[in-house]
Design an enzyme around this catalytic site. Sequence first.
Site, PDB file in Angstrom:
ATOM      1  N   LYS A 267       5.202 -14.409   4.246  1.00  0.00           N
ATOM      2  CA  LYS A 267       5.641 -15.207   3.089  1.00  0.00           C
ATOM      3  C   LYS A 267       7.147 -15.010   2.960  1.00  0.00           C
ATOM      4  O   LYS A 267       7.685 -14.676   1.905  1.00  0.00           O
ATOM      5  CB  LYS A 267       4.886 -14.736   1.830  1.00  0.00           C
ATOM      6  CG  LYS A 267       5.063 -15.612   0.602  1.00  0.00           C
ATOM      7  CD  LYS A 267       4.271 -16.895   0.631  1.00  0.00           C
ATOM      8  CE  LYS A 267       4.572 -17.739  -0.596  1.00  0.00           C
ATOM      9  NZ  LYS A 267       3.946 -19.074  -0.547  1.00  0.00           N
TER      10      LYS A 267
ATOM     11  N   TYR B   9       0.827  -1.208   0.000  1.00  0.00           N
ATOM     12  CA  TYR B   9       0.000   0.000   0.000  1.00  0.00           C
ATOM     13  C   TYR B   9       0.862   1.259   0.000  1.00  0.00           C
ATOM     14  O   TYR B   9       0.368   2.349   0.240  1.00  0.00           O
ATOM     15  CB  TYR B   9      -0.908   0.018   1.236  1.00  0.00           C
ATOM     16  CG  TYR B   9      -1.987  -1.036   1.208  1.00  0.00           C
ATOM     17  CD1 TYR B   9      -1.668  -2.393   1.284  1.00  0.00           C
ATOM     18  CD2 TYR B   9      -3.328  -0.691   1.130  1.00  0.00           C
ATOM     19  CE1 TYR B   9      -2.656  -3.364   1.266  1.00  0.00           C
ATOM     20  CE2 TYR B   9      -4.329  -1.655   1.108  1.00  0.00           C
ATOM     21  CZ  TYR B   9      -3.971  -2.996   1.181  1.00  0.00           C
ATOM     22  OH  TYR B   9      -4.956  -3.946   1.169  1.00  0.00           O
TER      23      TYR B   9
ATOM     24  N   ASP C 253      -0.235 -18.769   2.699  1.00  0.00           N
ATOM     25  CA  ASP C 253      -1.068 -19.739   1.966  1.00  0.00           C
ATOM     26  C   ASP C 253      -1.543 -20.852   2.890  1.00  0.00           C
ATOM     27  O   ASP C 253      -2.722 -21.223   2.902  1.00  0.00           O
ATOM     28  CB  ASP C 253      -0.361 -20.277   0.718  1.00  0.00           C
ATOM     29  CG  ASP C 253       1.133 -20.491   0.902  1.00  0.00           C
ATOM     30  OD1 ASP C 253       1.659 -20.087   1.953  1.00  0.00           O
ATOM     31  OD2 ASP C 253       1.774 -21.059   0.007  1.00  0.00           O
TER      32      ASP C 253
ATOM     33  N   ASP D 110      -5.494  -7.585   5.057  1.00  0.00           N
ATOM     34  CA  ASP D 110      -6.705  -7.205   4.334  1.00  0.00           C
ATOM     35  C   ASP D 110      -7.417  -8.466   3.835  1.00  0.00           C
ATOM     36  O   ASP D 110      -8.628  -8.651   4.025  1.00  0.00           O
ATOM     37  CB  ASP D 110      -6.295  -6.302   3.157  1.00  0.00           C
ATOM     38  CG  ASP D 110      -7.490  -5.737   2.421  1.00  0.00           C
ATOM     39  OD1 ASP D 110      -8.557  -5.606   3.036  1.00  0.00           O
ATOM     40  OD2 ASP D 110      -7.352  -5.434   1.216  1.00  0.00           O
TER      41      ASP D 110
END
Length: 342
Positions: free
Chosen positions: A170, A123, A203, A227
């Site tokens: 991640k 963002y 994931d 989000d």
Amino acid sequence: MYSITLIPGDGIGPEVTHSAKRVIEATGLKISWDIVNAGADVYKDRGVLVPDEVFESLEKNRIALKGPITTPVGCGFRSINVLLRKKYDLFSNIRPVKKIPGIETPFKDVDLVIFRENTEDLYSGIERSTSEDSAEAVKVITRKASLRIAKKAFEYAEKNNRKKVTAVHKANIMKLTDGLFLDCAREISKTYPDIEYEEVIIDNMCMQLVMNPSRFQVIVTTNLYGDILSDLCAGLVGGLGIVPGANIGEDMAIFEAVHGSAPDIAGKNIANPTALILSGAMMLNYIGETEKADAIADAVSKTISEGKYITMDLGGSSSTSDMTDAIIEKILESKQINTVLV
Ligand code: ATP
């Protein structure tokens, strides 16, 4: 008397903020609402997306209840929501996701809180075309922002008797950015030896959440994963209509639902007001009005579990205003009982 900024927003925003205002007032709390607006509707009328009075009101009151705001494409802003979070450094986005009895879901007990870093990551707004056929976006992760959101998550866990914090990342692929975020989460975890700390790759986290959400208590993560996980978690407990949220900085807080402006149902008096009403309850907790906050949460829970006055998204057929009336009725009933007991 509290002075609080109220931003109705767009789409279903005016309907659900009106409900939340009515419910908060039903607790007897004296509030002087400073009503100012921003977003697509204001842009249409005045050619300005965020009028100065919005900033002035926020800077004066330092606390706001806000409906969802749509940012029209091509108006020079990426997102008003992101602008406000960054401008006022509202670095913690806190989203409690809790099963409410009466809502049919496959899970018996979901009760977790997401701590989403709110000011950086993808963002950052740094994006560019590198040729006609390629584009890049910059993911920004800093030590300062990662440490402070991790600290907020652990502080919350300690204060609310939660036994575990899960950092979601991640870092196996984004070794520098998510790697730095994890280093910070680990550093903070060491200062809370009584709270279990675990790390789960995003994931895998999605799969774990849809298979066994009750194993999570407090989740801390970066902006984009937070989000996405917020909407996923909303789906575990009955949808976006019921999940509240808060954007909190050092000296300002804006309370708003996880959901957007829901243009598909706007103006029809059918939106579920619960998410914004519970965001209002979070706001009352923030200002120390915990009894009144509990009264609202109780009234919402009773109304939903009785199932008589609930909106379409929860399987009912009530309007936004009927559901709001039912919640207010419960608040007034409990006030009467308390008066008799006194
Ligand atoms: P935005 O771009 O402003 O985030 P959106 O349409 O992408 O808007 P939402 O506004 O969050 O996303 O809506 C997603 C879906 O959830 C829509 O089908 C909407 O009707 C539904 N929804 C969202 N909020 C509510 C609510 N309070 N009550 C009932 N349904 C809702």
